[in-house]
Scaffold this motif. Structure first.
Motif, PDB file in Angstrom:
ATOM      1  N   ALA A 117      30.183  73.084  12.788  1.00 25.01           N
ATOM      2  CA  ALA A 117      29.284  73.445  11.690  1.00 25.01           C
ATOM      3  C   ALA A 117      30.033  74.097  10.525  1.00 25.01           C
ATOM      4  N   HIS A 150      36.599  81.495   7.965  1.00 22.92           N
ATOM      5  CA  HIS A 150      37.394  82.409   8.791  1.00 22.92           C
ATOM      6  C   HIS A 150      37.230  81.985  10.245  1.00 22.92           C
ATOM      7  N   GLU A 151      38.299  81.563  10.868  1.00 27.80           N
ATOM      8  CA  GLU A 151      38.246  81.075  12.244  1.00 27.80           C
ATOM      9  C   GLU A 151      39.020  82.025  13.167  1.00 27.80           C
ATOM     10  N   ALA A 152      38.396  82.344  14.311  1.00 20.98           N
ATOM     11  CA  ALA A 152      38.987  83.339  15.218  1.00 20.98           C
ATOM     12  C   ALA A 152      40.324  82.905  15.799  1.00 20.98           C
ATOM     13  N   PRO A 158      42.464  75.982  17.294  1.00 19.95           N
ATOM     14  CA  PRO A 158      41.677  75.411  18.389  1.00 19.95           C
ATOM     15  C   PRO A 158      41.540  73.890  18.290  1.00 19.95           C
ATOM     16  N   SER A 190      29.823  62.990  21.400  1.00 19.69           N
ATOM     17  CA  SER A 190      29.420  61.727  20.792  1.00 19.69           C
ATOM     18  C   SER A 190      28.415  62.019  19.688  1.00 19.69           C
ATOM     19  N   ARG A 195      36.486  66.405  20.826  1.00 23.86           N
ATOM     20  CA  ARG A 195      36.004  67.477  19.943  1.00 23.86           C
ATOM     21  C   ARG A 195      37.142  67.970  19.054  1.00 23.86           C
ATOM     22  N   LEU A 209      35.673  87.711  13.328  1.00 23.30           N
ATOM     23  CA  LEU A 209      34.672  88.655  12.803  1.00 23.30           C
ATOM     24  C   LEU A 209      34.283  89.643  13.891  1.00 23.30           C
ATOM     25  N   ALA A 246      28.777  80.300  11.593  1.00 25.85           N
ATOM     26  CA  ALA A 246      28.974  79.037  12.323  1.00 25.85           C
ATOM     27  C   ALA A 246      29.881  79.359  13.496  1.00 25.85           C
ATOM     28  N   GLY A 255      29.328  79.713  16.736  1.00 26.58           N
ATOM     29  CA  GLY A 255      29.110  79.171  18.072  1.00 26.58           C
ATOM     30  C   GLY A 255      28.136  79.932  18.952  1.00 26.58           C
ATOM     31  N   ARG A 274      28.812  86.250  16.861  1.00 24.17           N
ATOM     32  CA  ARG A 274      28.789  87.678  16.498  1.00 24.17           C
ATOM     33  C   ARG A 274      27.805  87.902  15.354  1.00 24.17           C
ATOM     34  N   THR A 281      30.461  71.359  33.779  1.00 23.07           N
ATOM     35  CA  THR A 281      31.006  70.020  33.562  1.00 23.07           C
ATOM     36  C   THR A 281      32.523  70.049  33.700  1.00 23.07           C
ATOM     37  N   LEU A 330      23.831  79.045  11.886  1.00 26.25           N
ATOM     38  CA  LEU A 330      23.545  77.615  12.032  1.00 26.25           C
ATOM     39  C   LEU A 330      24.319  77.066  13.225  1.00 26.25           C
ATOM     40  N   GLY A 351      24.149  68.869  20.306  1.00 26.62           N
ATOM     41  CA  GLY A 351      24.513  70.124  19.633  1.00 26.62           C
ATOM     42  C   GLY A 351      25.372  69.930  18.394  1.00 26.62           C
ATOM     43  N   ALA A 352      26.375  69.073  18.496  1.00 23.52           N
ATOM     44  CA  ALA A 352      27.256  68.854  17.345  1.00 23.52           C
ATOM     45  C   ALA A 352      26.495  68.115  16.241  1.00 23.52           C
TER      46      ALA A 352
HETATM   47  C1  LIG Z   1      31.276  69.730  27.566  1.00 26.14           C
HETATM   48  C2  LIG Z   1      30.470  69.619  26.304  1.00 26.14           C
HETATM   49  C3  LIG Z   1      30.119  68.358  25.826  1.00 26.14           C
HETATM   50  C4  LIG Z   1      29.379  68.238  24.651  1.00 26.14           C
HETATM   51  N1  LIG Z   1      29.029  66.991  24.229  1.00 26.14           N
HETATM   52  C5  LIG Z   1      28.322  66.869  23.089  1.00 26.14           C
HETATM   53  C6  LIG Z   1      27.969  65.570  22.597  1.00 26.14           C
HETATM   54  O1  LIG Z   1      28.293  64.541  23.203  1.00 26.14           O
HETATM   55  N2  LIG Z   1      27.265  65.491  21.441  1.00 26.14           N
HETATM   56  C7  LIG Z   1      26.909  66.616  20.738  1.00 26.14           C
HETATM   57  O2  LIG Z   1      26.288  66.478  19.683  1.00 26.14           O
HETATM   58  N3  LIG Z   1      27.220  67.847  21.183  1.00 26.14           N
HETATM   59  C8  LIG Z   1      27.913  68.007  22.326  1.00 26.14           C
HETATM   60  N4  LIG Z   1      28.235  69.249  22.785  1.00 26.14           N
HETATM   61  C9  LIG Z   1      27.786  70.433  22.033  1.00 26.14           C
HETATM   62  C10 LIG Z   1      28.694  70.693  20.839  1.00 26.14           C
HETATM   63  O3  LIG Z   1      30.050  70.763  21.226  1.00 26.14           O
HETATM   64  C11 LIG Z   1      28.272  71.978  20.151  1.00 26.14           C
HETATM   65  O4  LIG Z   1      26.884  71.981  19.978  1.00 26.14           O
HETATM   66  C12 LIG Z   1      28.940  72.088  18.789  1.00 26.14           C
HETATM   67  O5  LIG Z   1      30.335  72.185  18.945  1.00 26.14           O
HETATM   68  C13 LIG Z   1      28.399  73.287  18.026  1.00 26.14           C
HETATM   69  O6  LIG Z   1      29.131  73.436  16.830  1.00 26.14           O
HETATM   70  P1  LIG Z   1      29.304  74.876  16.179  1.00 26.14           P
HETATM   71  O7  LIG Z   1      30.193  74.683  15.023  1.00 26.14           O
HETATM   72  O8  LIG Z   1      27.970  75.488  16.006  1.00 26.14           O
HETATM   73  O9  LIG Z   1      30.048  75.751  17.287  1.00 26.14           O
HETATM   74  P2  LIG Z   1      31.513  75.553  17.850  1.00 26.14           P
HETATM   75  O10 LIG Z   1      31.924  74.135  17.820  1.00 26.14           O
HETATM   76  O11 LIG Z   1      31.530  76.262  19.164  1.00 26.14           O
HETATM   77  O12 LIG Z   1      32.444  76.344  16.832  1.00 26.14           O
HETATM   78  C14 LIG Z   1      32.368  77.748  16.709  1.00 26.14           C
HETATM   79  C15 LIG Z   1      33.684  78.205  16.111  1.00 26.14           C
HETATM   80  O13 LIG Z   1      33.568  79.585  15.764  1.00 26.14           O
HETATM   81  C16 LIG Z   1      34.732  80.265  16.175  1.00 26.14           C
HETATM   82  N5  LIG Z   1      34.360  81.668  16.394  1.00 26.14           N
HETATM   83  C17 LIG Z   1      33.612  82.182  17.394  1.00 26.14           C
HETATM   84  N6  LIG Z   1      33.432  83.506  17.224  1.00 26.14           N
HETATM   85  C18 LIG Z   1      34.077  83.830  16.079  1.00 26.14           C
HETATM   86  C19 LIG Z   1      34.246  85.051  15.379  1.00 26.14           C
HETATM   87  N7  LIG Z   1      33.724  86.218  15.826  1.00 26.14           N
HETATM   88  N8  LIG Z   1      34.965  85.045  14.228  1.00 26.14           N
HETATM   89  C20 LIG Z   1      35.493  83.879  13.750  1.00 26.14           C
HETATM   90  N9  LIG Z   1      35.355  82.698  14.384  1.00 26.14           N
HETATM   91  C21 LIG Z   1      34.654  82.667  15.527  1.00 26.14           C
HETATM   92  C22 LIG Z   1      35.163  79.530  17.448  1.00 26.14           C
HETATM   93  O14 LIG Z   1      36.533  79.741  17.738  1.00 26.14           O
HETATM   94  C23 LIG Z   1      34.859  78.083  17.070  1.00 26.14           C
HETATM   95  O15 LIG Z   1      35.944  77.456  16.427  1.00 26.14           O
HETATM   96  C24 LIG Z   1      28.974  69.394  23.950  1.00 26.14           C
HETATM   97  C25 LIG Z   1      29.331  70.664  24.418  1.00 26.14           C
HETATM   98  C26 LIG Z   1      30.063  70.775  25.593  1.00 26.14           C
HETATM   99  C27 LIG Z   1      30.416  72.150  26.088  1.00 26.14           C
END
Ligand SMILES: Cc1cc2nc3c(=O)[nH]c(=O)nc-3n(C[C@H](O)[C@H](O)[C@H](O)COP(=O)(O)OP(=O)(O)OC[C@H]3O[C@@H](n4cnc5c(N)ncnc54)[C@H](O)[C@@H]3O)c2cc1C
Length: 380
Positions: free
Chosen positions: A15, A33-35, A39, A48, A98, A122, A147, A149, A153, A172, A271, A283-284
């Protein structure tokens, strides 16, 4: 709101970079800002992206670059562990690691003019939207986008009473195997003891086993025991596990069943998984949709609070519906033998008659980037 505003995006996963690109498209100044230091790359599992996620990426000019990193499969196929075809739909999706998705989105974010600072976690937000990071640095912006995750926080900064994610009864494990599978489909097989998801790619078959378990696993993954979970099933699952030459890390599925009551406050907003952790599946896709809709609302609404309210008004119903779907999907994978037998008997009927129509809400969604968004009067 006018161009030239400043946004700070916390998290450089899925996100975060999409939000950065979309906000750059509306003329904002953006720093992510990425932790973690790094990654991205060939780590983690695969995801997918369905038509909805790809359409949202297309709206901000990112679809082709992302699709080029993955494999497009035209069909979604569901099977039972007894070898029965439970359903098949022409729901194309692009499967990719990913890490490759994150890497590509970050490169596009940088290309769009956003800055990305890594190794910056953060820890809190003080007066005047001053973000405080673990390395002792601080930063301010007109808007802070969480964004960050599933264990966000910023979610608890916005609402200290926000619920925390907990183990959802499923873990998994996965990897890549040279063993071939159906070349045209993303296949999900509901086995007797675990579910197998697999997708053929030029590098080999990517697979993920989803294993129900009342408690999260401990200790190193036992590859032989994992393969044995599929021995009673028809299909390639057990062989995929036994011939795996590249393992992905084990993941524990987490959920927040009651949802996140508060998404925004005082120029801070969450988000993606920070707002509605889904577990695997969509989720993605939803994270990408959220990010584009947020930028659209900021573009079309005169003040911050109304824009963030507008974003929530547009996104809440869809993410709530998806959370229900994800919960049912998860329950189907942790069901006992009787429920599984009923599912195997009834699913072909329901899938043939209703699946295409009843899942249209999921796949046909459009972020409507080119349409001005206006808040319905009842929401103000
Ligand atoms: C095994 C598995 C399979 C999946 N398969 C699918 C799929 O097929 N299709 C699909 O749509 N979704 C899938 N998902 C879900 C999907 O990966 C997540 O919903 C999606 O990555 C969410 O994106 P996001 O950016 O919100 O969070 P994330 O991708 O988790 O990114 C969050 C980021 O924030 C960073 N962060 C965390 N805390 C802090 C902080 N305090 N300060 C700074 N940075 C921070 C983290 O390091 C990370 O880089 C799957 C998930 C898993 C676990």
């Amino acid at each position: 709101m006018e161009a030239g505003m400043e946004a700070m995006v916390i998290g450089g996963g899925v996100a975060g970079p999409v939000a950065a690109i979309a906000l750059r498209r509306i003329g904002w100044d953006v720093t992510v800002h990425e932790a973690y230091a790094d990654p991205a790359g060939d780590v983690g599992s695969f995801v997918s992206l369905g038509d909805n996620g790809l359409r949202a990426l297309d709206a901000i000019g990112c679809r082709d670059a992302v699709a080029a990193r993955g494999t497009r499969l035209p069909l979604l196929r569901l099977r039972s562990g007894r070898g029965k075809l439970l359903g098949e739909a022409a729901r194309g999706r692009v499967t990719l690691m990913r890490g490759h998705l994150v890497e590509t989105l970050r490169a596009l974010a940088l290309e769009s003019g956003a800055r990305i600072v890594t190794g910056r976690r953060l820890t809190g937000v003080g007066h005047g939207r001053t973000a405080v990071f673990a390395d002792g640095t601080t930063a301010t912006a007109d808007l802070i986008v969480g964004a960050d995750g599933i264990h966000s926080r910023l979610r608890t900064v916005i609402d200290p009473a926000a619920p925390a994610a907990h183990y959802a009864g499923l873990w998994t494990a996965g990897g890549r195997s040279p063993h071939p599978v159906d070349p045209d489909a993303f296949t999900i097989t509901f086995g007797a003891r675990a579910t197998m998801v697999c997708a053929p790619t030029p590098a080999g078959t990517l697979w993920a086993a989803q294993v129900p378990s009342p408690a999260p696993p401990t200790g190193p993954l036992d590859h032989a025991a994992l393969a044995a979970l599929f021995d009673a099933d028809h299909g390639p699952a057990a062989t995929l596990v036994r011939t795996t030459d590249h393992w992905h890390p084990r993941t524990v599925m987490q959920a927040l069943p009651a949802g996140v009551p508060r998404w925004h406050r005082d120029g801070m907003v969450v988000l993606g998984d920070a707002a509605h952790p889904m577990g695997a599946g969509q989720g993605a896709n939803l994270a990408v949709e959220d990010a584009v809709v947020l930028a659209r609302c900021l573009r079309d609404t005169p003040d911050m609070d109304t824009a963030l309210t507008h974003y929530e008004t547009l996104r809440r119903p869809r993410t709530t519906q998806m959370l229900k779907f994800a919960g049912a999907n998860r329950d189907a994978k942790i069901s006992g033998p009787v429920t599984a037998r009923i599912r195997d008997l009834t699913m072909p009927f329901f899938f043939r008659r209703f699946a295409a129509k009843s899942s249209a809400w999921m796949h046909d969604y459009d972020v409507e980037w080119n349409k001005a968004s206006t808040l319905p009067p009842s929401s103000t």
